[in-house]
Scaffold this motif. Structure first.
Motif, PDB file in Angstrom:
ATOM      1  N   ARG A  50      74.406  47.894  49.994  1.00 39.36           N
ATOM      2  CA  ARG A  50      73.528  49.076  50.056  1.00 39.36           C
ATOM      3  C   ARG A  50      73.862  50.032  48.906  1.00 39.36           C
ATOM      4  O   ARG A  50      72.967  50.540  48.229  1.00 39.36           O
ATOM      5  CB  ARG A  50      73.700  49.796  51.394  1.00 39.36           C
ATOM      6  CG  ARG A  50      72.821  51.030  51.535  1.00 39.36           C
ATOM      7  CD  ARG A  50      73.022  51.724  52.878  1.00 39.36           C
ATOM      8  NE  ARG A  50      72.834  50.806  53.983  1.00 39.36           N
ATOM      9  CZ  ARG A  50      73.774  50.518  54.893  1.00 39.36           C
ATOM     10  NH1 ARG A  50      74.952  51.078  54.842  1.00 39.36           N
ATOM     11  NH2 ARG A  50      73.520  49.659  55.856  1.00 39.36           N
ATOM     12  N   GLY A  51      75.143  50.252  48.663  1.00 38.68           N
ATOM     13  CA  GLY A  51      75.557  51.113  47.551  1.00 38.68           C
ATOM     14  C   GLY A  51      75.103  50.569  46.211  1.00 38.68           C
ATOM     15  O   GLY A  51      74.673  51.323  45.337  1.00 38.68           O
ATOM     16  N   PHE A  52      75.175  49.246  46.064  1.00 40.26           N
ATOM     17  CA  PHE A  52      74.722  48.623  44.820  1.00 40.26           C
ATOM     18  C   PHE A  52      73.217  48.824  44.634  1.00 40.26           C
ATOM     19  O   PHE A  52      72.759  49.241  43.577  1.00 40.26           O
ATOM     20  CB  PHE A  52      75.071  47.131  44.793  1.00 40.26           C
ATOM     21  CG  PHE A  52      74.646  46.457  43.524  1.00 40.26           C
ATOM     22  CD1 PHE A  52      75.459  46.495  42.406  1.00 40.26           C
ATOM     23  CD2 PHE A  52      73.423  45.816  43.429  1.00 40.26           C
ATOM     24  CE1 PHE A  52      75.062  45.903  41.205  1.00 40.26           C
ATOM     25  CE2 PHE A  52      73.008  45.217  42.253  1.00 40.26           C
ATOM     26  CZ  PHE A  52      73.835  45.264  41.143  1.00 40.26           C
ATOM     27  N   VAL A  53      72.444  48.515  45.679  1.00 47.16           N
ATOM     28  CA  VAL A  53      70.982  48.624  45.601  1.00 47.16           C
ATOM     29  C   VAL A  53      70.578  50.065  45.293  1.00 47.16           C
ATOM     30  O   VAL A  53      69.725  50.313  44.429  1.00 47.16           O
ATOM     31  CB  VAL A  53      70.332  48.111  46.907  1.00 47.16           C
ATOM     32  CG1 VAL A  53      68.840  48.404  46.934  1.00 47.16           C
ATOM     33  CG2 VAL A  53      70.587  46.614  47.085  1.00 47.16           C
ATOM     34  N   GLN A  54      71.201  51.008  45.951  1.00 44.64           N
ATOM     35  CA  GLN A  54      70.905  52.415  45.687  1.00 44.64           C
ATOM     36  C   GLN A  54      71.343  52.811  44.279  1.00 44.64           C
ATOM     37  O   GLN A  54      70.651  53.565  43.593  1.00 44.64           O
ATOM     38  CB  GLN A  54      71.546  53.304  46.746  1.00 44.64           C
ATOM     39  CG  GLN A  54      70.882  53.130  48.102  1.00 44.64           C
ATOM     40  CD  GLN A  54      71.636  53.798  49.244  1.00 44.64           C
ATOM     41  OE1 GLN A  54      72.819  54.123  49.140  1.00 44.64           O
ATOM     42  NE2 GLN A  54      70.934  54.002  50.348  1.00 44.64           N
ATOM     43  N   TYR A  73      64.484  43.578  46.220  1.00 42.95           N
ATOM     44  CA  TYR A  73      64.252  44.941  45.735  1.00 42.95           C
ATOM     45  C   TYR A  73      63.836  44.832  44.274  1.00 42.95           C
ATOM     46  O   TYR A  73      64.620  44.383  43.445  1.00 42.95           O
ATOM     47  CB  TYR A  73      65.520  45.788  45.868  1.00 42.95           C
ATOM     48  CG  TYR A  73      66.012  45.873  47.290  1.00 42.95           C
ATOM     49  CD1 TYR A  73      65.527  46.853  48.152  1.00 42.95           C
ATOM     50  CD2 TYR A  73      66.940  44.960  47.776  1.00 42.95           C
ATOM     51  CE1 TYR A  73      65.956  46.920  49.467  1.00 42.95           C
ATOM     52  CE2 TYR A  73      67.376  45.020  49.092  1.00 42.95           C
ATOM     53  CZ  TYR A  73      66.883  45.994  49.926  1.00 42.95           C
ATOM     54  OH  TYR A  73      67.301  46.053  51.232  1.00 42.95           O
ATOM     55  N   ASP A  74      62.606  45.233  43.976  1.00 43.27           N
ATOM     56  CA  ASP A  74      62.110  45.198  42.604  1.00 43.27           C
ATOM     57  C   ASP A  74      62.372  46.561  41.984  1.00 43.27           C
ATOM     58  O   ASP A  74      61.714  47.547  42.303  1.00 43.27           O
ATOM     59  CB  ASP A  74      60.614  44.876  42.592  1.00 43.27           C
ATOM     60  CG  ASP A  74      60.085  44.667  41.182  1.00 43.27           C
ATOM     61  OD1 ASP A  74      60.885  44.664  40.225  1.00 43.27           O
ATOM     62  OD2 ASP A  74      58.862  44.512  41.038  1.00 43.27           O
ATOM     63  N   GLN A  79      65.732  42.893  39.318  1.00 49.82           N
ATOM     64  CA  GLN A  79      65.410  42.434  40.661  1.00 49.82           C
ATOM     65  C   GLN A  79      66.748  42.261  41.369  1.00 49.82           C
ATOM     66  O   GLN A  79      67.653  41.615  40.829  1.00 49.82           O
ATOM     67  CB  GLN A  79      64.659  41.091  40.662  1.00 49.82           C
ATOM     68  CG  GLN A  79      63.250  41.148  40.093  1.00 49.82           C
ATOM     69  CD  GLN A  79      63.251  41.080  38.578  1.00 49.82           C
ATOM     70  OE1 GLN A  79      63.952  40.272  37.987  1.00 49.82           O
ATOM     71  NE2 GLN A  79      62.485  41.941  37.948  1.00 49.82           N
ATOM     72  N   VAL A  80      66.854  42.868  42.537  1.00 51.21           N
ATOM     73  CA  VAL A  80      68.086  42.757  43.317  1.00 51.21           C
ATOM     74  C   VAL A  80      67.746  42.000  44.590  1.00 51.21           C
ATOM     75  O   VAL A  80      66.744  42.302  45.254  1.00 51.21           O
ATOM     76  CB  VAL A  80      68.681  44.147  43.649  1.00 51.21           C
ATOM     77  CG1 VAL A  80      69.932  43.995  44.493  1.00 51.21           C
ATOM     78  CG2 VAL A  80      68.995  44.911  42.359  1.00 51.21           C
ATOM     79  N   TYR A  81      68.581  41.017  44.909  1.00 49.91           N
ATOM     80  CA  TYR A  81      68.378  40.205  46.107  1.00 49.91           C
ATOM     81  C   TYR A  81      69.644  40.248  46.961  1.00 49.91           C
ATOM     82  O   TYR A  81      70.737  39.993  46.462  1.00 49.91           O
ATOM     83  CB  TYR A  81      68.062  38.750  45.734  1.00 49.91           C
ATOM     84  CG  TYR A  81      66.834  38.624  44.879  1.00 49.91           C
ATOM     85  CD1 TYR A  81      65.568  38.809  45.427  1.00 49.91           C
ATOM     86  CD2 TYR A  81      66.935  38.341  43.524  1.00 49.91           C
ATOM     87  CE1 TYR A  81      64.433  38.703  44.635  1.00 49.91           C
ATOM     88  CE2 TYR A  81      65.799  38.226  42.731  1.00 49.91           C
ATOM     89  CZ  TYR A  81      64.559  38.406  43.294  1.00 49.91           C
ATOM     90  OH  TYR A  81      63.435  38.312  42.508  1.00 49.91           O
ATOM     91  N   HIS A  82      69.451  40.573  48.215  1.00 49.77           N
ATOM     92  CA  HIS A  82      70.550  40.584  49.176  1.00 49.77           C
ATOM     93  C   HIS A  82      70.309  39.430  50.146  1.00 49.77           C
ATOM     94  O   HIS A  82      69.376  39.464  50.939  1.00 49.77           O
ATOM     95  CB  HIS A  82      70.599  41.928  49.899  1.00 49.77           C
ATOM     96  CG  HIS A  82      71.704  42.040  50.891  1.00 49.77           C
ATOM     97  ND1 HIS A  82      71.725  43.031  51.836  1.00 49.77           N
ATOM     98  CD2 HIS A  82      72.827  41.306  51.086  1.00 49.77           C
ATOM     99  CE1 HIS A  82      72.815  42.895  52.573  1.00 49.77           C
ATOM    100  NE2 HIS A  82      73.488  41.851  52.136  1.00 49.77           N
ATOM    101  N   ASN A 106      67.847  38.937  34.692  1.00 54.40           N
ATOM    102  CA  ASN A 106      67.545  40.279  35.195  1.00 54.40           C
ATOM    103  C   ASN A 106      67.694  40.400  36.705  1.00 54.40           C
ATOM    104  O   ASN A 106      67.283  41.403  37.275  1.00 54.40           O
ATOM    105  CB  ASN A 106      66.131  40.698  34.793  1.00 54.40           C
ATOM    106  CG  ASN A 106      66.026  40.972  33.316  1.00 54.40           C
ATOM    107  OD1 ASN A 106      66.973  41.420  32.696  1.00 54.40           O
ATOM    108  ND2 ASN A 106      64.882  40.679  32.749  1.00 54.40           N
ATOM    109  N   SER A 107      68.261  39.385  37.336  1.00 57.56           N
ATOM    110  CA  SER A 107      68.421  39.459  38.789  1.00 57.56           C
ATOM    111  C   SER A 107      69.895  39.603  39.161  1.00 57.56           C
ATOM    112  O   SER A 107      70.772  39.022  38.532  1.00 57.56           O
ATOM    113  CB  SER A 107      67.815  38.231  39.473  1.00 57.56           C
ATOM    114  OG  SER A 107      68.553  37.068  39.193  1.00 57.56           O
TER     115      SER A 107
END
Length: 158
Positions: A50-54, A73-74, A79-82, A106-107
């Protein structure tokens, strides 16, 4: 040194570490990464993610992908994928969901329970081990690639 270690006093410290890793990805590495997350239930895997995505720029709710396998999450250009592979019955299931399309320069992919996707997911750039230490958590980040080594060096210099 190929690893970074720290004590995380609380949930905020765990979130802050995730955000710090995001800062390193954006400012130092400028390249997507693959992270394997290991730790018991409640050890902080989703909190760190969550901290990374934010930290990558997402300003809404970040939920656990326990029932969906992946939460995307685009965050252009990223692009972030959990991923949470706990409920995966067979690694072959990942082929049907187009797993290879999730990994590029880029992911950034954070993968919980990576052993359940063995043979279908790429090797990690770093492994994050989270464990209990009383009321606190301990984190160990171990580099597995040159990108992982750059990240560890950067974290150790902070």
């Amino acid at each position: 040194m190929n690893q970074y270690q720290a004590n995380l006093e609380n949930e905020q410290a765990t979130t802050a570490l995730g955000s710090l890793i995001a800062q390193a990805v954006k400012k130092q590495l400028n390249h997507g990464v693959v992270a394997y997350l290991n730790g018991d239930l409640g050890a902080g895997k989703t909190t760190l993610t969550r901290g990374f995505v934010q930290g990558m720029g997402h300003d809404s709710h970040v939920k656990s992908p326990t029932y969906t396998l992946v939460e995307p999450y685009d965050l252009a250009p990223w692009q972030v994928y959990h991923f949470d592979l706990y409920r995966l019955a067979d690694p072959e299931e990942l082929e049907y969901m187009g797993i290879r399309d999730y990994f590029n320069e880029n992911s950034c992919s954070f993968i919980e329970w990576p052993q359940r996707g063995e043979g279908m997911i790429p090797a990690p750039d770093f492994i994050i081990n989270l464990s209990y230490s009383g009321e606190q958590r301990e984190v160990e980040l171990i580099a597995q690639s040159s990108l992982g080594e750059q990240l560890v060096e950067w974290l150790n210099a902070q």
